[in-house]
Motif scaffolding. Structure first.
Motif, PDB file in Angstrom:
ATOM      1  N   PRO A 141      31.284  23.700  40.633  1.00  0.00           N
ATOM      2  CA  PRO A 141      31.704  22.507  41.375  1.00  0.00           C
ATOM      3  C   PRO A 141      33.233  22.353  41.440  1.00  0.00           C
ATOM      4  N   ASP A 142      33.930  22.929  40.483  1.00  0.00           N
ATOM      5  CA  ASP A 142      35.396  22.819  40.514  1.00  0.00           C
ATOM      6  C   ASP A 142      35.993  23.592  41.680  1.00  0.00           C
ATOM      7  N   PHE A 143      35.232  24.554  42.239  1.00  0.00           N
ATOM      8  CA  PHE A 143      35.712  25.274  43.424  1.00  0.00           C
ATOM      9  C   PHE A 143      34.816  25.013  44.637  1.00  0.00           C
ATOM     10  N   GLY A 144      34.164  23.872  44.636  1.00  0.00           N
ATOM     11  CA  GLY A 144      33.405  23.471  45.818  1.00  0.00           C
ATOM     12  C   GLY A 144      31.948  23.871  45.810  1.00  0.00           C
ATOM     13  N   GLY A 145      31.444  24.345  44.683  1.00  0.00           N
ATOM     14  CA  GLY A 145      30.041  24.757  44.608  1.00  0.00           C
ATOM     15  C   GLY A 145      29.061  23.617  44.807  1.00  0.00           C
ATOM     16  N   ASP A 146      29.592  22.371  44.768  1.00  0.00           N
ATOM     17  CA  ASP A 146      28.723  21.217  44.999  1.00  0.00           C
ATOM     18  C   ASP A 146      28.844  20.689  46.429  1.00  0.00           C
ATOM     19  N   ASN A 147      29.532  21.428  47.290  1.00  0.00           N
ATOM     20  CA  ASN A 147      29.705  21.003  48.690  1.00  0.00           C
ATOM     21  C   ASN A 147      29.378  22.185  49.599  1.00  0.00           C
ATOM     22  N   VAL A 148      28.070  22.414  49.765  1.00  0.00           N
ATOM     23  CA  VAL A 148      27.604  23.643  50.406  1.00  0.00           C
ATOM     24  C   VAL A 148      26.679  23.328  51.561  1.00  0.00           C
TER      25      VAL A 148
END
Lengths: 421, 268
Positions: free
Chosen positions: A246-253
């Motif tokens: 999530p710190d590199f966008g893994g929660d915005n997919v």
């Protein structure tokens, strides 16, 4: 001498239980309907029928004639097991234990009338209902993905044809291609499952397609057995696996199944195979029966897995919201025995015993490299709470890891015997 | 004596040989063997300075007699010792169970060795007392040495051939065990079989009721006393295996007796 005396006494106790059963049968057998023939439902049906020795009328409703276990389906993906090894039939439950096995879908529950309606039109009355429907996916949890896209981007999180499809896609991926997984948010079925799958895909690609890459897109900060998996990935598959947390966008997919792209926080990646494991909720029938909460799971009482919505209904396994136990086949099997004892007590006046819950999850990281995590649990007023746990250690020697893998196969054979024989 | 020559061949500290230590142990123990130190051995004051808390495990001479009578038909120890019916026992203290390559151990002890069973004073004492209680499927056909003093004497002798200075005399693995013997009242609990059947459902997720055993051992149709001792050994941490220890730690004495009663008489 002591042992022999004990044996005789034990034999007498068992004999009196057998004699008690026909008296109850004569009065008209109480009815239990079990919806779902997986680890929770098959175990519950078997223990209810076996331990009541015919005094209960047990009906098991399960659409499929061959049940494929989700556990160990990753080993099939990795080439260690055949699909047939995962398949089990309900023949013995019917023939040996007298369970009415009905291959149909449950499409409705009338909790006032205490009946279950099947797709084929049958209406089954019950004195107690057990539902163990597993999981369904939360719509739009991964934008761009829907069940309609599952042939382009398989979930393979219910075993069977989806698992076959994903395996074929991995094996036929172009040389140097990209395998992507969109991992689910908590809570979900089989916490180590996605990471064991990554391991198995890496195993296949290392052998067949060593320049391929694996992209693991993960909305969670941490995951089950993380230290063990990461150690194993570095050792067995160095440089192959990239995890985007999530710190590199893994929660915005989001995904585009037609274009075969994954959009990670605005960066579009072209991928060759994409395994989307969406967010999850209780299986559909739990919702239709009005047993679920706002989060989509069916809350239960910690002491016996009884629905908090209806004291005639028990919810087992992945679909239940119970506390600390992971959503696993082992947990569902454990919970089923507690519920079965409670139901026999209520319907047949059998002795009631306090709940005992336990779970162990084994995972395979590479050939003969098995690890495990487990715990014992007890009911508190609030939830099923962890008593004490254990986990494999990093740096264990290869012989112990091989033994842990062999133990996992022993467990597999044990639990399916406990469900289906 | 064989142990003296063996000891000289394995000097680890410049001033203290195993032979000397053996002498110290013998001298400290009651018994007639006090003159066994041998020529040129350092005097007892020197030894006790190096190991200020040295305490004899037992009577080494009596242990040697027990060895000849109880063990030597199958096991060798000392210079040139080879594997026979049983594995050679030089340096068995601190050795992982089933550690000798190519020796045809039982699957049961191989499994426990991988799980971490290591021969210490505590585990050897338990094993010699009742081999089957510690390693259910062991091939060591030995009924056990019941008397605790006899075991202490025997182990005092066997320890002479495990000349790891760091282990001698009080550190693991040779430190005296904390006793985990079961009092008679625990062994005589009559198991509630119906409770055992319910509890057993926790076991049968892994251990198959019909006794099939691949990867996970069978626990079906065990004699009750053996089952009880085995579960207590897991609960006390004497037997290795994280899952079994975890399961056993929440079992009461009555629970273990109930499980034993059920599995002894299981009929499927």
């Amino acid at each position: 001498m002591t042992i022999k005396r004990r044996t005789v006494l034990a034999g007498m106790a068992a004999g009196s239980a057998v004699l008690a059963a026909p008296a109850v049968m004569g009065a008209g057998r109480p009815k239990v309907v079990v919806i779902g023939g997986g680890s929770g439902g098959a175990t519950a049906a078997r223990y209810l029928a076996r331990d009541s020795r015919g005094a209960l009328d047990v009906t098991l409703v399960e659409p499929t004639r061959t049940y494929y276990t989700c556990y160990f389906s990753n080993l099939y993906l990795g080439g260690f097991w055949d699909l047939a090894d995962l398949g089990h039939s309900y023949g013995t439950l019917a023939a040996r234990h007298g369970i009415n096995v009905v291959h149909d879908w449950a499409i409705g529950v009338d909790r006032d009338a205490q009946t279950v309606t099947l797709a084929g039109g049958d209406v089954l009355p019950y004195d107690r209902l057990v539902i163990s429907p597993g999981i369904d996916f939360v719509e739009d949890s991964v934008p761009g993905w829907s069940v309609a896209a599952q042939n382009r981007m398989p979930h393979a999180y219910k075993a069977g044809s989806q698992t076959e499809l994903l395996k074929a896609q991995v094996e036929n991926m172009r040389e140097g291609g990209v395998f992507a997984m969109v991992a689910p948010p908590n809570p979900y079925r089989c916490p180590p499952g996605p990471y064991e799958r990554i391991s198995m895909v890496a195993h296949v690609l290392t052998e067949r397609n060593p320049t391929a890459r694996i992209l693991l897109v993960d909305p969670k900060e941490n995951f089950s057995k993380q230290g063990l998996f990461e150690e194993g990935w570095a050792r067995h598959y160095p440089g192959m696996i990239e995890r985007i947390g999530p710190d590199f966008g893994g929660d915005n997919v989001s995904v585009d199944p037609e274009a075969m792209t994954v959009d990670i926080d605005g960066v579009v990646e072209e991928v060759d195979v994409c395994n989307v494991i969406p967010a999850q909720q209780a299986g559909r029938i739990a919702h239709l029966a009005g047993l679920t909460n706002d989060a989509g799971w069916a809350p239960v009482l910690p002491a016996d897995m009884r629905s908090r919505m209806d004291d005639k209904v028990f919810v087992l396994g992945d679909a239940s919201a119970q506390g600390d136990m992971p959503k696993s086949g082992f947990s569902a099997n454990s919970q089923a025995k507690v519920a079965a004892n409670t139901i026999r007590h209520e319907l047949l006046d059998a002795r009631l015993f306090p709940a005992r819950y336990a779970n162990t999850c084994w995972s395979l990281i590479a050939t003969d490299d098995g690890v495990k995590v487990g715990a014992t649990y007890e009911p508190t007023d609030e939830k099923i709470a962890t008593v004490e746990g254990f986990i494999s250690q990093t740096g264990e020697d290869a012989e112990l890891r091989r033994q842990t893998f062999e133990e996992s196969i022993g467990w597999y054979n044990g639990i399916v015997a406990d469900m289906f024989t | 004596m064989t142990m003296n020559s063996l000891g000289r061949s394995r000097l680890r500290l410049p001033t203290v040989s195993v032979a000397a230590l053996a002498a110290a142990l013998v001298l400290a123990a009651p018994g007639p063997a006090a003159s066994d130190g041998g020529e040129g051995a350092p005097d007892i004051a020197q030894v006790t300075t190096t190991f200020p808390r040295a305490v004899a495990l037992g009577d080494v001479e009596h242990g040697r007699e027990l060895w000849e009578f109880e063990c030597a038909a199958c096991h060798e120890m000392g210079r040139g010792a080879e594997d026979g019916i049983g594995p050679q026992l030089n340096r068995v203290f601190g050795r992982r169970a089933a550690a000798i390559a190519d020796f045809p151990y039982s699957d049961s002890i191989i499994r426990m060795g991988r799980d971490g069973l290591t021969w210490t004073y505590r585990t050897l004492d338990a094993y010699i007392e009742n081999p089957y209680a510690l390693v259910s499927g062991t091939r060591m056909s030995y009924p056990g040495l019941e008397d605790a003093d006899d075991r202490a004497d025997l182990l005092a002798f066997i320890r002479l051939y495990s000349d790891q200075p760091a282990d001698i005399p009080e550190a693991e693995p040779t430190a005296r065990r904390v006793e985990v013997e079961l009092p008679p009242e625990v062994l005589e609990i009559r198991g509630d079989r119906e409770w055992g059947e319910y509890l057993a459902s926790e076991c049968t997720t892994c251990h198959q009721r019909d006794g099939a055993a691949a990867g996970i051992p069978s626990i079906t149709h065990w004699p009750e006393d053996r089952f009880v001792v085995a579960m207590h050994a897991y609960r006390e941490g004497l037997r290795p295996h994280s899952t079994m220890q975890n399961i056993a730690r929440r079992l009461e004495d009555e629970d273990i007796a109930a499980l034993a009663a059920y599995f002894a008489t299981i009929d499927d």
